[in-house]
Design an enzyme around this catalytic site. Structure first.
Site, PDB file in Angstrom:
ATOM      1  N   GLU A 260       0.807  -1.206   0.000  1.00 47.41           N
ATOM      2  CA  GLU A 260       0.000   0.000   0.000  1.00 47.41           C
ATOM      3  C   GLU A 260       0.848   1.267   0.000  1.00 47.41           C
ATOM      4  O   GLU A 260       1.773   1.408   0.823  1.00 47.41           O
ATOM      5  CB  GLU A 260      -0.944   0.015   1.216  1.00 47.41           C
ATOM      6  N   THR A 304      -5.968   2.544  -5.201  1.00 46.64           N
ATOM      7  CA  THR A 304      -5.700   1.105  -5.081  1.00 46.64           C
ATOM      8  C   THR A 304      -6.493   0.297  -6.105  1.00 46.64           C
ATOM      9  O   THR A 304      -5.986  -0.602  -6.763  1.00 46.64           O
ATOM     10  CB  THR A 304      -6.079   0.605  -3.676  1.00 46.64           C
ATOM     11  N   HIS A 421      -0.730   3.459   4.932  1.00 47.32           N
ATOM     12  CA  HIS A 421      -1.721   4.261   4.201  1.00 47.32           C
ATOM     13  C   HIS A 421      -1.808   5.658   4.802  1.00 47.32           C
ATOM     14  O   HIS A 421      -1.735   5.809   6.025  1.00 47.32           O
ATOM     15  CB  HIS A 421      -3.088   3.589   4.278  1.00 47.32           C
ATOM     16  N   ASP A 480       1.302   0.219  -5.101  1.00 42.87           N
ATOM     17  CA  ASP A 480       0.140   0.545  -5.929  1.00 42.87           C
ATOM     18  C   ASP A 480       0.139   1.994  -6.423  1.00 42.87           C
ATOM     19  O   ASP A 480      -0.258   2.276  -7.557  1.00 42.87           O
ATOM     20  CB  ASP A 480      -1.174   0.242  -5.200  1.00 42.87           C
ATOM     21  N   HIS A 481       0.587   2.929  -5.600  1.00 42.90           N
ATOM     22  CA  HIS A 481       0.610   4.330  -6.029  1.00 42.90           C
ATOM     23  C   HIS A 481       1.444   5.126  -5.026  1.00 42.90           C
ATOM     24  O   HIS A 481       1.889   4.594  -4.009  1.00 42.90           O
ATOM     25  CB  HIS A 481      -0.806   4.914  -6.106  1.00 42.90           C
TER      26      HIS A 481
HETATM   27  C1  GP9 Z   1      -8.750   0.213   1.168  1.00 38.53           C
HETATM   28  C2  GP9 Z   1      -7.361   0.186   0.775  1.00 38.53           C
HETATM   29  C3  GP9 Z   1      -6.816   1.552   0.477  1.00 38.53           C
HETATM   30  O1  GP9 Z   1      -9.314  -1.025   1.403  1.00 38.53           O
HETATM   31  O2  GP9 Z   1      -7.113  -0.718  -0.197  1.00 38.53           O
HETATM   32  O3  GP9 Z   1      -7.293   2.078  -0.661  1.00 38.53           O
HETATM   33  P1  GP9 Z   1      -6.752   3.461  -1.240  1.00 38.53           P
HETATM   34  O4  GP9 Z   1      -7.244   4.542  -0.387  1.00 38.53           O
HETATM   35  O5  GP9 Z   1      -5.247   3.426  -1.226  1.00 38.53           O
HETATM   36  O6  GP9 Z   1      -7.264   3.492  -2.621  1.00 38.53           O
HETATM   37 MN    MN Z   2      -3.704   2.306  -2.184  1.00 36.45          MN
END
Ligand code: GP9
Ligand code: MN
Length: 742
Positions: A260, A304, A421, A480-481
């Site tokens: 993440e 994500t 996150h 992912d980003h």
């Molecule tokens: C939420 C998690 C985060 O379940 O995968 O999502 P994001 O905010 O990074 O898109």
């Molecule tokens: Mn994400």
């Protein structure tokens, strides 16, 4: 006297309006608190929850204030209230069955993912549901007993308009409050639960209706001929696999680990002389991994979910919003889980510590053909075990083993971590590196949660080695980003030896690099790879490693190992990078220097124009495919379209055990291969939460109990759980051999 006045007021139109509105507000709040699990946190969210039914209730009931004649006005107002009550009631029943809210497609019965309400659903009714209709019964009695009478005097138009304006103002106020708590709530629509929590059931339903109408319009105007250009591009863009790499991992498990918000700059980065992610660095620099130094995230607002979509379908996310949330429920997918299951018999599962409806995953995964989805309802979600978005990473890896070890092999599984996150907060006892000191708390803490994730990964990899999974699984790690946004990069710049004053869009583009590391079992020819690529290129890369030709599938990326791989990397906002240039708007930067090319030569102009054409084609054709749902017109040879109704993610543990029992000694789950013994004792974790004696939460017990009919297997876990409860933790000495009874 006072009661007489009140009764008189009730017998006016404003009185009746106020009565209906306040009773509807009250029952909605009761339903929110009793029947829905909206995850409301803190006074602010409770305040928003308390006011969110007001705007729509006043707006809807207020329509009847424009009706002049008495009886029709009262009938109209009551009918509005009855309809609104029906929506509330059906959502209560639907939520009990599906832990979700009714979308327009479900209401109209068009939903491809769920059966909607059936007569059996009515069995879900509970005595407490009488609350929802109690006011209507009382009102009926009120009229029958003539306690309530119709007021023939019409409401002056000005007053009706005033009420409508007030309710519209309340609605806007409500949306602002929602946006304050969840920026881009309406554009990104993370989760239906958030929409109901912040805007209310009525607004959610209206919002969903508008979205559905927009989607249907795009789809209804589509024809299969719209596919022609896409098939042409697909043919031209196809990159043959690298013969040395094609099929080298055929039939191996695939373990995808989603890191993440993990950016590439963290790799080999030292903060105050200390490696932030020592374990990931060891993988990145090892020959057992193909690690990409120039791999970029290409997400849009879906964050994500866009990354997931690209990695598993080979198509981009949407220009606005999240593809998963906006069109994921009704779209046709030809995604990795289904392709691998149909071509190689792979089992597929997702492990994620947030609720299944976030990013509409629980619907999209069905369309992707995922067999199992172990979301937060399968884990111990005591608040101690959670960060903002769900289960802590060390726990998702550890707690998933009891499910993973029963999956038939080969399996394709995805772990979506989430402790790292924004705003990167984690409790003290899980912090083991000093935060940075940039003046921006989220930048400072980014290193702390990244370090925690790194530790969680090390513990998981230790288990993968011990269990033998490391040697027969393709293991993929990808970011992912970005975690640090462009605006906050100015705070980060000094830590990267740059100054905020010279930081520019070129630097922002370079920061979009995320890790991609691929372990191929038995292959020690890895190392750092420098070809440019992005998330869109992952699926053809993986399928070719597994020996699956991708020519017949519509995918917009190219195999990273292919000699014909296209190194032009499109960003969702039409900007792009290539090995030589970074293009932001009309500005061209030279990658080697970071300087703007103010007077590009003809050949540079020609090259940029060619690359820009490719980027536009990729994005436009991908959007056309997705927005018009054109895959419904395209079935690759030998592919069987996925029927989402074949999947639901309730009782997945029971289903996994049933499958294993059904196969008997033909089962090739880790458990069976380990002589029907758990491997969980091979998992060592220093997670403080595992050392405590927190009681298992109801949802773990329900997953266990629904699985417990699969005879004795459970005692292995209950035995272990009681060990944990006695605070004995899970040290390696208690490996399976010692305490198994059978
Ligand atoms: C939420 C998690 C985060 O379940 O995968 O999502 P994001 O905010 O990074 O898109
Ligand atoms: Mn994400």
């Amino acid at each position: 006297m006072r009661f007489k006045k009140f009764h008189q007021f009730l017998n006016t139109r404003w009185g009746y309006f106020t009565l209906l509105a306040s009773l509807f507000w009250l029952k909605t709040i009761l339903v929110y608190l009793i029947d829905f699990r909206l995850g409301v946190k803190g006074i602010y969210e409770y305040f928003v929850l308390l006011i969110n039914p007001i705007a729509t209730t006043l707006l809807l009931l207020g329509l009847a204030l424009y009706v002049k004649r008495g009886v029709p006005a009262y009938i109209f107002m009551t009918l509005i209230d009855i309809a609104n009550t029906a929506l509330l009631m059906f959502n209560v029943i639907y939520y009990r069955e599906f832990t979700d809210f009714m979308t327009i497609n479900v209401i109209l019965g068009y939903s491809s993912v769920s059966e909607g309400l059936s007569t059996s659903s009515l069995a879900l009714l509970k005595p407490q549901d009488l609350i929802i209709v109690a006011d209507l019964i009382l009102i009926a009695i009120g009229f029958i007993t003539r306690f309530l009478k119709v007021d023939p005097n019409p409401i002056p138009k000005k007053q009706a308009v005033a009420m409508t304006s007030f309710s519209v103002f309340m609605l806007l106020f409500n949306i602002v409050l929602g946006e304050i708590s969840r920026p881009q709530l309406l554009t990104r629509t993370f989760d239906r639960e958030y929409l109901v929590k912040f805007l209310g059931l009525d607004s959610f339903t209206v919002y969903d209706a508008i979205k559905t109408a927009k989607n249907n319009h795009a789809r209804n105007s589509a024809t299969s001929s719209d596919l022609n250009k896409i098939l042409e591009f697909n043919k031209e863009n196809y990159a043959k696999p690298n013969p040395k790499m094609f099929g080298i991992a055929k039939g191996k498990n695939v373990i995808i680990i989603h890191l993440e918000s993990f950016q590439q700059f963290l790799i080999n980065y030292k903060l105050n002389g200390q490696e932030v992610t020592p374990f990931l660095n060891s993988l990145y620099n090892s020959k057992q991994f193909y690690s990409f130094a120039n791999f970029f995230n290409q997400v849009g607002q879906g964050k994500t979910s866009d990354a997931e979509n690209m990695l598993e379908t080979g198509t981009f996310g949407l220009p606005q919003g999240s593809l998963f949330s906006a069109i994921g429920t009704g779209n046709t997918f030809e995604a990795a889980p289904a392709i691998l299951n149909q071509t190689e018999g792979y089992t597929s599962a997702v492990f994620h510590g947030n609720n299944g409806s976030f990013w509409n995953r629980d619907n999209v995964y069905k369309n992707m053909g995922y067999q199992y989805f172990f979301d937060s309802s399968y884990y111990n979600t005591n608040s101690n075990n959670l960060t903002e978005y769900g289960l802590k990473d060390k726990l998702i890896f550890h707690d998933s083993i009891k499910y993973l070890e029963h999956l038939q092999q080969p399996f394709y599984v995805k772990y979506i971590t989430l402790s790292n996150h924004f705003p990167f907060t984690i409790d003290q006892k899980n912090q083991s590196i000093q935060p940075a000191n940039t003046g921006d708390a989220s930048v400072n803490n980014y290193f702390v949660t990244a370090h925690y994730l790194d530790q969680a990964l090390q513990q998981f990899f230790d288990y993968l080695h011990k269990s033998g999974l490391y040697d027969n699984s393709v293991i993929v790690l990808y970011g992912d980003h970005y975690g640090i946004s462009d605006t906050r990069n100015l705070k980060l710049a000094p830590l990267l030896g740059k100054s905020a004053s010279t930081w520019n869009n070129f630097d922002n583009a370079q920061m979009q690099r995320v890790p991609l590391m691929i372990h191929i079992p038995g292959d020690n020819n890895g190392g750092v790879q420098y070809q440019y690529g992005g998330e869109i290129d992952f699926l053809p890369t993986l399928l070719h490693l597994l020996g699956i030709n991708t020519q017949k599938y519509i995918q917009f990326g190219t195999d990273l190992f292919s000699p014909q791989h296209n190194q032009v990397v499109a960003f969702r906002n039409d900007n792009f990078v290539t090995p030589k240039y970074t293009v932001v708007g009309n500005t061209i930067y030279e990658n080697s220097t970071g300087d703007v090319i103010t007077h590009p030569s003809e050949s540079v102009k020609k090259q940029i124009a060619k690359d820009r054409k490719h980027v536009n084609e990729q994005l436009t054709l991908s959007d056309s495919l997705n927005n018009k749902n054109l895959l419904r017109y395209y079935v690759p040879k030998g592919f069987k379209p996925v029927d989402p109704k074949d999947y639901n993610y309730h009782n997945d543990f029971a289903k996994v055990l049933a499958r294993e029992a059904q196969l008997g000694n033909k089962s090739d789950s880790l458990w069976t291969l380990n002589h029907d013994k758990t491997t969980i004792n091979d998992y060592n974790s220093d997670a403080p939460e595992l050392q405590t004696t927190d009681k298992n939460t109801p949802n773990v017990e329900s997953a266990d109990s629904s699985a417990s009919k699969y005879f004795s297997k459970m005692h292995e876990y209950t035995g272990l759980m009681s060990k944990i409860e006695q605070g004995q933790g899970l040290d390696s000495s208690s490996s399976s051999t010692s305490n198994s009874s059978n």
